[in-house]
Design a protein around this motif. Structure first.
Motif, short mmCIF file in Angstrom:
data_model
loop_
_atom_site.label_atom_id
_atom_site.label_comp_id
_atom_site.label_asym_id
_atom_site.label_seq_id
_atom_site.Cartn_x
_atom_site.Cartn_y
_atom_site.Cartn_z
N SER A 149 0.81 -1.22 0.00
CA SER A 149 0.00 0.00 0.00
C SER A 149 0.84 1.26 0.00
O SER A 149 1.90 1.30 0.62
N SER A 150 0.36 2.29 -0.66
CA SER A 150 0.90 3.62 -0.39
C SER A 150 -0.29 4.55 -0.18
O SER A 150 -1.24 4.55 -0.96
N MET A 163 -1.58 -5.08 -5.94
CA MET A 163 -1.74 -6.52 -5.76
C MET A 163 -0.75 -7.24 -6.67
O MET A 163 -0.48 -6.79 -7.78
N VAL A 164 -0.21 -8.35 -6.16
CA VAL A 164 0.81 -9.08 -6.94
C VAL A 164 0.16 -10.13 -7.85
O VAL A 164 0.54 -10.31 -8.99
N LEU A 170 -5.21 -1.22 -7.24
CA LEU A 170 -6.51 -0.80 -6.73
C LEU A 170 -6.38 0.56 -6.06
O LEU A 170 -5.42 0.81 -5.33
N LEU A 171 -7.33 1.43 -6.33
CA LEU A 171 -7.44 2.69 -5.59
C LEU A 171 -8.61 2.53 -4.64
O LEU A 171 -9.73 2.24 -5.08
N GLU A 194 -12.38 -9.75 -5.23
CA GLU A 194 -12.72 -10.77 -4.23
C GLU A 194 -11.62 -10.88 -3.17
O GLU A 194 -11.89 -11.13 -2.01
N GLN A 195 -10.36 -10.68 -3.59
CA GLN A 195 -9.25 -10.77 -2.63
C GLN A 195 -9.22 -9.57 -1.70
O GLN A 195 -8.89 -9.70 -0.53
#
Length: 218
Positions: A149-150, A163-164, A170-171, A194-195
């Motif tokens: 995260s940042s 996400m890897v 994702l924002l 979903e994750q």
């Protein structure tokens, strides 16, 4: 309701009933596709000035940008058409629309007497969005998932989560709105959501403003 939205029109081959099973959709929510960026190759050199003069839905300002910008209404899309014959199509809301749009642009170029072909069509990026309908404690999420995260609210109000697997960015906003980008197929957008969903639930803001027990982690 989100899942229903995608099936209201004629079913598209990309999303069979099998892809939207409840077992891979525990959240019960489906991100809506907002934009698809696709590329294709018209496999011929183009005279951009000629195209700009002859096509009414085209603009060309070579000092500002080296491509013709063309728009069509159905599907509502924009194309960047380069001298090399390479083309980028943006604005489609489904894979089908992206392909149909690209074909229409190819046809417009053919009608202007270029031996254009429709080759190498490829979806490069998909952007989806979803609203989880509850507020999120971004500080807590950023602290616990600092690796991915940042979050710098002075610069940008959303948390950026990289996400890897799948490789999706994702924002995440305090309001519960989530934007997902970087997908090449819609299932990457769906599975990334979903994750992240259980993580968002974990950092749900309680309604009375009192943080839930894990907030004091920092």
């Amino acid at each position: 309701a989100m899942a229903a939205a995608s099936s209201s029109s004629a079913p598209v081959p990309y999303e069979t009933a099998a892809t939207v099973q409840s077992n891979d959709n525990p959240s019960g929510l489906r991100p809506t596709l907002q934009n698809i960026v696709a590329t294709c190759n018209l496999a011929t050199e183009l005279d951009l000035k000629h195209i700009a003069l002859r096509a009414r839905n085209a603009e060309y300002n070579p000092k500002r940008f080296s491509a013709v910008i063309m728009r069509i209404r159905e599907p509502k899309t924009t194309a960047l058409i380069f001298k090399s014959g390479k083309m980028v199509v943006t604005g489609a809301k489904s894979e089908e629309q992206a392909r149909n749009g690209a074909r229409k642009y190819a046809r417009i170029i053919q009608k202007l007497d270029f031996p254009a072909r429709f080759t190498e069509f490829k979806i490069q990026n998909m952007v989806g969005s979803c609203d989880v309908k509850f507020p999120i404690r971004l500080e807590g999420l950023a602290y616990k998932h600092s690796h991915y995260s940042s979050y710098e609210p002075e610069l940008f109000p959303g948390l950026i989560y990289r996400m890897v697997q799948p490789k999706i960015v994702l924002l995440v906003f305090v309001s519960g709105k989530v934007v997902l980008t970087g997908g090449k197929v819609r299932n990457e957008i769906y599975s990334a959501f979903e994750q992240i969903y259980p993580v968002l639930q974990e950092f749900r803001k309680s309604s009375d403003g009192v943080p839930t027990q894990d907030a004091e982690a920092s």
